[in-house]
Write an enzyme that holds these catalytic residues in place. Structure first.
Site, PDB file in Angstrom:
ATOM      1  N   GLU A 359       0.837  -1.198   0.000  1.00  0.00           N
ATOM      2  CA  GLU A 359       0.000   0.000   0.000  1.00  0.00           C
ATOM      3  C   GLU A 359       0.870   1.245   0.000  1.00  0.00           C
ATOM      4  O   GLU A 359       0.474   2.278  -0.542  1.00  0.00           O
ATOM      5  CB  GLU A 359      -0.940   0.002   1.206  1.00  0.00           C
ATOM      6  CG  GLU A 359      -2.011   1.087   1.128  1.00  0.00           C
ATOM      7  CD  GLU A 359      -3.123   0.918   2.141  1.00  0.00           C
ATOM      8  OE1 GLU A 359      -4.183   0.370   1.769  1.00  0.00           O
ATOM      9  OE2 GLU A 359      -2.923   1.310   3.311  1.00  0.00           O
ATOM     10  N   HIS A 390       5.433 -26.624   3.352  1.00  0.00           N
ATOM     11  CA  HIS A 390       4.519 -27.615   2.789  1.00  0.00           C
ATOM     12  C   HIS A 390       3.533 -26.993   1.815  1.00  0.00           C
ATOM     13  O   HIS A 390       2.568 -27.647   1.406  1.00  0.00           O
ATOM     14  CB  HIS A 390       3.770 -28.319   3.926  1.00  0.00           C
ATOM     15  CG  HIS A 390       4.668 -29.077   4.845  1.00  0.00           C
ATOM     16  ND1 HIS A 390       5.116 -30.353   4.570  1.00  0.00           N
ATOM     17  CD2 HIS A 390       5.235 -28.729   6.025  1.00  0.00           C
ATOM     18  CE1 HIS A 390       5.904 -30.764   5.547  1.00  0.00           C
ATOM     19  NE2 HIS A 390       5.996 -29.809   6.442  1.00  0.00           N
ATOM     20  N   LYS A 514     -13.699   2.063  -3.686  1.00  0.00           N
ATOM     21  CA  LYS A 514     -14.692   2.298  -2.637  1.00  0.00           C
ATOM     22  C   LYS A 514     -15.857   3.129  -3.168  1.00  0.00           C
ATOM     23  O   LYS A 514     -17.023   2.868  -2.852  1.00  0.00           O
ATOM     24  CB  LYS A 514     -14.041   3.018  -1.457  1.00  0.00           C
ATOM     25  CG  LYS A 514     -12.993   2.201  -0.712  1.00  0.00           C
ATOM     26  CD  LYS A 514     -12.393   3.041   0.423  1.00  0.00           C
ATOM     27  CE  LYS A 514     -11.312   2.295   1.175  1.00  0.00           C
ATOM     28  NZ  LYS A 514     -10.703   3.141   2.233  1.00  0.00           N
TER      29      LYS A 514
END
Length: 557
Positions: A359, A390, A514
């Site tokens: 960001e 893994h 947004k």
């Protein structure tokens, strides 16, 4: 500021020329040729050891990187940062998260503003609230003692406090009244819904954390919490004063929502969200650790601030870490960074650093508005090391992508009294984690040279190596050491932003999504006509149609 563009161009050219000279050098060869490589390429600072001997660098590369830092006026930008100048130029704000961790009584003033006094005042207010909770003196509207504190926030108002609280369970404060700290951030309410099933409304305090106090994700969860309390307790009078704390830069909006003035904590415009855990946004941390633990976290960060300001480039941990990243991204063409803590308590750290780095430096426009000439922030990802082994270590070891790695490892663990009965077994497990960390770092660097008889192995069992990595060791994962670690990455991000000539303190890239979401929500609810692209229109229609279906799951149209 002087025009040093030609100097910058020449510094980049020198770096790339040095890369051409060293391009064929493998890390295995570098170690074979220099028995003192670790001694030369590691640094100590307090409880921290930074080993960058497995980075694909030489003394000549480092000198060219230091010259690049000078050409980009890094020292000047550091002075502007710590002078409180408005270096967040798109929002005309300073970036003074460093001021939040100054020692008490610093008396700092910036352009006539008593910054140090205001920070001290808010810390004192936090302490009053924390001590009430710890003493069992904070009671809900029914008179019951508060036992659970739920932080409602998103982004920096969630990731930082959550990460620190989960990283330091062995430092939870001993209190008269046991307290549990919880976190809810998702806008769909799933986390909050799950939490509310297990909480007693009479004993729950909600902390609403939002810099603007207008973030729809946070306010939606806050409204749900308020409705839950009202419906379960059957009262509204006095409810907000007993069950809500607000943390924001917008005191007026907190009051409008109903947060009692005595339950309001303040932050300021110069505190960026992803740099805010040091402020009153860190209230859940203080609830968990106690104010002394929180102040130790601040003290560790301040120690890193001082080191960053004073150390030469060759000994400066944030500068070294940042310049190594510049070398990897812009010269070595390595566009991914894996963060791999070998301690389950740090499981949230990769997520926290994803926000901090991507960001901040996920930008393609320079400070003057022109496009950047090369690449900026790499893709940052990771997981707790034993789990990651893994999951994606196969790609690291034998894949086609070059990935830089940051291994993070505490030296000491399981010395606390709470582990007395199983201390030996747990210490043995910690040694297993340490061994795995060092083994994978070695194999990533050396490849086949780390294996006896590698030449006899079939190709699918061979390791190319030459994958760069650094190891950060902490003597012990304490509030102080964690504060140093977080501040180290913060300053690394700032240094890289200077080299890339971008603003790391704004985040305009998330704002338009947004805004569009608000219009899309109105379309979804039938409050305005569906005027959008065909794909979104089709998906909206599908949601509306399928939401009305009451048949079995998986029903075909």
């Amino acid at each position: 500021m002087t025009d040093n563009r030609q100097e910058v161009v020449e510094a980049w050219a020198a770096l790339r020329a040095q890369c051409d000279v060293e391009r064929e050098l493998h890390l295995a060869g570098r170690f074979a040729a220099d028995a003192q490589r670790f001694a030369t390429l590691h640094r100590r600072l307090g409880p921290m050891l930074f080993d960058f001997s497995r980075q694909r660098v030489s003394a000549e590369v480092l000198q060219h990187l230091f010259s690049l830092a000078d050409a980009c006026d890094l020292r000047g930008w550091m002075q502007r940062l710590f002078a409180g100048e408005a270096i967040n130029h798109t929002e005309q704000r300073a970036a003074m998260h460093w001021a939040l961790r100054l020692p008490a009584g610093s008396g700092l003033k910036v352009e006539g503003e008593a910054v140090g006094q205001r920070v001290d005042h808010q810390l004192a207010r936090m302490q009053v609230l924390v001590e009430r909770l710890h003493a069992g003196q904070w009671r809900g509207v029914t008179g019951d003692v508060i036992t659970d504190v739920v932080n409602i926030g998103v982004g920096g108002s969630d990731l930082g406090p959550l990460m620190v609280c989960e990283a330091l369970p062995d430092f939870v404060a001993t209190t008269e009244q046991p307290l549990r700290v919880h976190f809810a951030s998702t806008m769909d309410g799933s986390q909050l819904a799950q939490l509310l099933r297990s909480l007693s409304p009479q004993r729950t305090l909600f902390v609403i954390s939002s810099k603007s106090f207008s973030t729809i994700d946070t306010l939606s969860n806050a409204a749900t919490a308020r409705s839950w309390l009202e419906s379960r307790l059957g009262v509204s009078e006095g409810l907000l004063a007993c069950h809500f704390v607000g943390v924001s830069a917008a005191a007026g909006r907190m009051s409008e929502w109903g947060i009692a003035p005595e339950n309001q904590l303040q932050i300021w415009d110069w505190v960026g969200g992803r740099y805010s855990l040091w402020s009153a946004i860190g209230f859940p941390i203080a609830v968990s650790l106690g104010m002394e633990g929180f102040r130790q976290l601040l003290a560790g960060a301040h120690a890193m601030d001082q080191h960053f300001r004073e150390a030469s480039w060759s000994d400066n941990l944030p500068v070294l870490m940042a310049l190594l990243g510049i070398w990897n991204v812009n010269v070595q063409d390595i566009n991914a960074l894996a963060v791999l803590p070998y301690d389950g308590r740090l499981k949230q750290l990769p997520l926290y650093l994803e926000q901090l780095e991507m960001e901040s430096n996920g930008k393609r426009v320079r400070r003057d508005g022109s496009p950047v000439a090369g690449k900026t922030c790499p893709i940052v990802w990771g997981d707790v090391g034993p789990n990651a082994q893994h999951a994606f270590y196969q790609l690291l070891h034998q894949g086609t992508e070059a990935v830089a790695c940051d291994f993070i490892l505490p030296v000491r663990r399981y010395r606390e009294g709470t582990h007395a009965a199983t201390a030996a077994e747990l210490q043995s497990q910690h040694q297993l984690a340490q061994a795995n960390c060092l083994a994978h770092a070695r194999l990533l660097a050396l490849g086949d040279d780390a294996l006896p008889g590698a030449g006899e192995l079939p190709s699918f069992k061979r390791y190319k190596g030459n994958q760069p990595s650094s190891i950060l060791m902490l003597d012990e994962l304490t509030p102080y050491a964690l504060g140093m670690l977080i501040a180290l990455y913060e300053h690394k991000v700032f240094v890289q932003s200077v080299i890339w000539d971008i603003n790391p303190f704004d985040q305009w890239g998330v704002e338009m999504g947004k805004r569009i979401a608000v219009d899309t929500l109105a379309m979804l609810r039938g409050e305005q006509p569906v005027v959008t692209d065909s794909s979104t229109a089709g998906l909206l229609a599908h949601i509306v149609r399928r939401s009305a279906v009451t048949g079995a799951v998986g029903e075909q149209e």
